[in-house]
Design a protein around this motif. Structure first.
Motif, PDB file in Angstrom:
ATOM      1  N   GLU A  45       0.830  -1.193   0.000  1.00 49.27           N
ATOM      2  CA  GLU A  45       0.000   0.000   0.000  1.00 49.27           C
ATOM      3  C   GLU A  45       0.874   1.255   0.000  1.00 49.27           C
ATOM      4  N   PRO A  46       0.313   2.411  -0.398  1.00 45.57           N
ATOM      5  CA  PRO A  46       1.088   3.660  -0.344  1.00 45.57           C
ATOM      6  C   PRO A  46       1.634   3.913   1.064  1.00 45.57           C
ATOM      7  N   GLY A  47       2.891   4.325   1.137  1.00 48.07           N
ATOM      8  CA  GLY A  47       3.533   4.608   2.411  1.00 48.07           C
ATOM      9  C   GLY A  47       4.270   3.445   3.027  1.00 48.07           C
ATOM     10  N   THR A  48       4.193   2.260   2.421  1.00 49.31           N
ATOM     11  CA  THR A  48       4.878   1.094   2.986  1.00 49.31           C
ATOM     12  C   THR A  48       6.294   0.957   2.424  1.00 49.31           C
ATOM     13  N   THR A  49       7.126   0.189   3.133  1.00 49.05           N
ATOM     14  CA  THR A  49       8.494  -0.096   2.706  1.00 49.05           C
ATOM     15  C   THR A  49       8.629  -1.595   2.475  1.00 49.05           C
ATOM     16  N   LEU A  50       9.041  -1.981   1.280  1.00 47.85           N
ATOM     17  CA  LEU A  50       9.161  -3.384   0.887  1.00 47.85           C
ATOM     18  C   LEU A  50      10.640  -3.742   0.762  1.00 47.85           C
ATOM     19  N   VAL A  98       7.285   2.810  -1.167  1.00 47.07           N
ATOM     20  CA  VAL A  98       6.105   3.186  -1.946  1.00 47.07           C
ATOM     21  C   VAL A  98       5.648   4.571  -1.490  1.00 47.07           C
ATOM     22  N   PRO A  99       5.621   5.572  -2.387  1.00 45.03           N
ATOM     23  CA  PRO A  99       5.224   6.926  -1.974  1.00 45.03           C
ATOM     24  C   PRO A  99       3.803   6.948  -1.406  1.00 45.03           C
ATOM     25  N   THR A 100       3.589   7.811  -0.433  1.00 43.46           N
ATOM     26  CA  THR A 100       2.256   7.921   0.170  1.00 43.46           C
ATOM     27  C   THR A 100       1.222   8.435  -0.822  1.00 43.46           C
ATOM     28  N   THR A 101       1.681   9.134  -1.871  1.00 46.18           N
ATOM     29  CA  THR A 101       0.764   9.676  -2.873  1.00 46.18           C
ATOM     30  C   THR A 101       0.649   8.791  -4.106  1.00 46.18           C
ATOM     31  N   HIS A 128       3.349  -3.424  -7.592  1.00 45.97           N
ATOM     32  CA  HIS A 128       1.887  -3.286  -7.539  1.00 45.97           C
ATOM     33  C   HIS A 128       1.512  -2.503  -6.288  1.00 45.97           C
ATOM     34  N   VAL A 129       0.879  -1.354  -6.505  1.00 45.23           N
ATOM     35  CA  VAL A 129       0.434  -0.515  -5.394  1.00 45.23           C
ATOM     36  C   VAL A 129      -1.031  -0.839  -5.118  1.00 45.23           C
ATOM     37  N   ARG A 130      -1.313  -1.289  -3.889  1.00 42.89           N
ATOM     38  CA  ARG A 130      -2.684  -1.641  -3.539  1.00 42.89           C
ATOM     39  C   ARG A 130      -3.524  -0.390  -3.296  1.00 42.89           C
TER      40      ARG A 130
END
Length: 272
Positions: A45-50, A98-101, A128-130
């Motif tokens: 999801e936006p804002g997460t770190t993978l 993953v950017p928050t925006t 893939h951004v959820r």
């Protein structure tokens, strides 16, 4: 906190049995760590770190030093420059932030390793951004010009759009233009704005017109915009105005000449 790169000794047999990799001209390779993956895949999801790990394998008999870089996504490596001895593999952890925006959807990034001689190998990363898919667009800044109808399309949603456009124009005496919906040869990413022009070479010369643009796209996205305009043959109007002005000036000149002649006649008669 990321750990530093791990350098592992490998037998020649293990190197030959490796999974599909990207091979540089110097003989060394780049691939996702762990085997069995031709590309990286990350989802969040936006804002997460993978997190994941990239492997650089040196099967040659000489040491190499490579530098890692990424494009298409915000990727941070534990080590950007890695020295790899002969017949060994270096495992370099990295994170994808993953950017928050970031809008939901899929995008492609790349991880590239380049050695001191400029030789490089690249492996892809699918991100893939959820999030909920939202289809929305607007039609803005509609204006009619001599070369056609200009307008802006703005993707207000979170999914790429392929818009369809219908055009309708009505004058004082009825319909002037009625173009059925057709797919435009453009792809509009989320948040993007496109300036487009719809040709209308046979527009009327003299009329009061209402133009309506209707745009739709998959997912229920749609919008309509109107633009009232007036077609006036300004060249002809200017010509008529010029003739009228010239005629008025000519009448004034003649009137002045007549007044001068009358005054001269009156003066002459007084002297005599």
């Amino acid at each position: 906190m990321l750990s530093t790169a791990r350098v592992l000794s490998l037998s020649l047999l293990a190197l030959l049995a490796a999974t599909p990799t990207a091979t540089a001209a110097g003989g060394w390779t780049v691939a996702p760590a762990g085997g069995g993956r031709p590309t990286f895949y990350a989802e969040g999801e936006p804002g997460t770190t993978l997190q994941d790990t990239v492997s650089v394998t040196n099967p040659t008999g000489r040491p190499i030093t490579v530098r890692l870089q990424a494009t298409g996504a915000p990727i941070t490596f534990a080590d950007r420059g890695v020295a790899i001895p002969p017949r060994t593999r270096a495992d370099i952890p990295f994170t994808v932030n993953v950017p928050t925006t970031a809008p939901p959807g899929d995008r492609t990034a790349t991880i590239t390793a380049r050695d001191a001689k400029g030789r490089e190998a690249t492996v892809r990363l699918q991100l893939h951004v959820r999030g909920p898919a939202l289809s929305a667009l607007t039609v803005e800044h509609v204006a009619v010009h001599d070369n056609g109808i200009s307008y802006d399309l703005v993707n207000r949603g979170t999914t790429p759009l392929t818009p369809r456009l219908a055009v309708h124009a009505t004058g004082l005496f009825g319909t002037l233009l009625d173009r059925a919906p057709r797919t435009l040869p453009v792809r509009l990413p989320p948040g993007e704005r496109l300036k487009l022009t719809e040709p209308w070479p046979d527009h009327p010369t003299l009329d009061a017109v209402d133009v309506r643009l209707t745009v739709t796209a998959t997912g229920g996205a749609h919008d309509t915009a109107d633009a009232p305009t007036r077609f006036v043959p300004w060249g002809a109007v200017t010509g008529i105005g010029a003739l009228a002005t010239a005629g008025t000036a000519l009448l004034l000149v003649r009137l002045r000449l007549r007044l001068r002649l009358r005054r001269r006649t009156e003066l002459t008669g007084a002297v005599m």
